[in-house]
Design a protein around this motif. Sequence first.
Motif, mmCIF file in Angstrom:
data_model
loop_
_atom_site.group_PDB
_atom_site.id
_atom_site.type_symbol
_atom_site.label_atom_id
_atom_site.label_comp_id
_atom_site.label_asym_id
_atom_site.label_seq_id
_atom_site.Cartn_x
_atom_site.Cartn_y
_atom_site.Cartn_z
ATOM 1 N N THR A 162 10.506 -7.239 21.329
ATOM 2 C CA THR A 162 9.229 -6.568 21.554
ATOM 3 C C THR A 162 8.880 -5.679 20.369
ATOM 4 O O THR A 162 7.728 -5.643 19.916
ATOM 5 N N LEU A 163 9.864 -4.969 19.843
ATOM 6 C CA LEU A 163 9.637 -4.128 18.666
ATOM 7 C C LEU A 163 9.354 -4.980 17.429
ATOM 8 O O LEU A 163 8.487 -4.644 16.612
ATOM 9 N N ALA A 164 10.074 -6.102 17.296
ATOM 10 C CA ALA A 164 9.893 -6.975 16.136
ATOM 11 C C ALA A 164 8.510 -7.603 16.114
ATOM 12 O O ALA A 164 7.936 -7.845 15.047
ATOM 13 N N ALA A 165 7.959 -7.891 17.290
ATOM 14 C CA ALA A 165 6.633 -8.504 17.367
ATOM 15 C C ALA A 165 5.549 -7.566 16.845
ATOM 16 O O ALA A 165 4.451 -8.008 16.499
ATOM 17 N N GLN A 166 5.851 -6.263 16.789
ATOM 18 C CA GLN A 166 4.887 -5.275 16.300
ATOM 19 C C GLN A 166 5.530 -4.459 15.170
ATOM 20 O O GLN A 166 5.359 -3.248 15.102
ATOM 21 N N GLN A 167 6.246 -5.150 14.301
ATOM 22 C CA GLN A 167 6.978 -4.467 13.233
ATOM 23 C C GLN A 167 6.055 -3.561 12.418
ATOM 24 O O GLN A 167 4.948 -3.947 12.035
ATOM 25 N N GLU A 169 4.682 -0.881 13.546
ATOM 26 C CA GLU A 169 3.792 -0.150 14.449
ATOM 27 C C GLU A 169 4.618 0.573 15.510
ATOM 28 O O GLU A 169 5.651 0.078 15.958
ATOM 29 N N ALA A 170 4.152 1.733 15.925
ATOM 30 C CA ALA A 170 4.818 2.466 16.990
ATOM 31 C C ALA A 170 4.551 1.782 18.327
ATOM 32 O O ALA A 170 3.409 1.441 18.643
ATOM 33 N N VAL A 171 5.609 1.548 19.077
ATOM 34 C CA VAL A 171 5.514 0.923 20.398
ATOM 35 C C VAL A 171 5.901 1.967 21.437
ATOM 36 O O VAL A 171 6.960 2.599 21.329
ATOM 37 N N SER A 172 5.062 2.168 22.428
ATOM 38 C CA SER A 172 5.318 3.217 23.407
ATOM 39 C C SER A 172 6.507 2.887 24.296
ATOM 40 O O SER A 172 6.855 1.722 24.518
ATOM 41 N N ARG A 173 7.137 3.924 24.819
ATOM 42 C CA ARG A 173 8.223 3.743 25.766
ATOM 43 C C ARG A 173 7.735 2.960 26.985
ATOM 44 O O ARG A 173 8.437 2.110 27.524
ATOM 45 N N ARG A 212 8.711 10.529 17.972
ATOM 46 C CA ARG A 212 8.860 11.619 18.938
ATOM 47 C C ARG A 212 7.651 11.737 19.863
ATOM 48 O O ARG A 212 6.506 11.739 19.420
ATOM 49 N N GLY A 213 7.942 11.816 21.147
ATOM 50 C CA GLY A 213 6.886 11.985 22.138
ATOM 51 C C GLY A 213 6.121 10.705 22.440
ATOM 52 O O GLY A 213 5.162 10.732 23.234
ATOM 53 N N PHE A 214 6.526 9.577 21.855
ATOM 54 C CA PHE A 214 5.770 8.342 22.076
ATOM 55 C C PHE A 214 6.672 7.162 22.348
ATOM 56 O O PHE A 214 6.619 6.547 23.408
#
Length: 220
Positions: A162-167, A169-173, A212-214
């Motif tokens: 999931t993180l790699a698909a949006q490399q 970019e910040a991905v929310s928790r 942080r916080g996101f």
Amino acid sequence: MQVLLVEDDDGVASALAELLGQTGATVVRAGRGGDALNRVKGCDLVLLDLGLPDMDGLDVLRTLRRASTVPVIIMTARDGDGAVVLGLRAGADDYLVKPVRKAVLLARIQAVMRRVQRVAGAPAHAEPVVAGPVLIDRDRREVSVAGTPQPLTKTEFQILATLAAQQGEAVSREELMLEVWGTAVVGRSRSLDFFIGQIRAKLDGLPLQTVRGFGFRLDS
């Protein structure tokens, strides 16, 4: 089409479920905001009342928007330009004030769904992602560090993919929790932190940053 109907009034919910069922839609009902966040995964549309017993519907919408792009139509008794503006700014695709005529509701649903573009057929080929010394092949579900394969659990791989698909970019928790566990509620935060720690421990040198916080961001 699967519709998540978030409405705490049983009579109203039953009438709406019957109406939507007549159009061929499958209706998933939730009477509380927490239940809605647990049941949204896989739904094509959310009909959201704002007056819920456990939390304000706008808070449900804000949390949902950090995790999903599913179309949301607010249906509420809250009237006035200020309420409408708040709802639309929070991420709603449309705002209807109760009572809503059946024909108007169905027309608004059709209009929103027309704006949702769906990609038919098989998903496109996903190119391997390089993140520092780590190679992530999402199609083959393989991960290696400096050419050495590294076994990950299903949950660890799903988070990483999931993180790699949006490399970059910040991905929310919330998005990560929704993708992995089908819920965006905060009760899963500790589990997410545990698996993030496991991923970092197994993949030495992985440029996985905490926002942080996101949420988190996977750099190149």
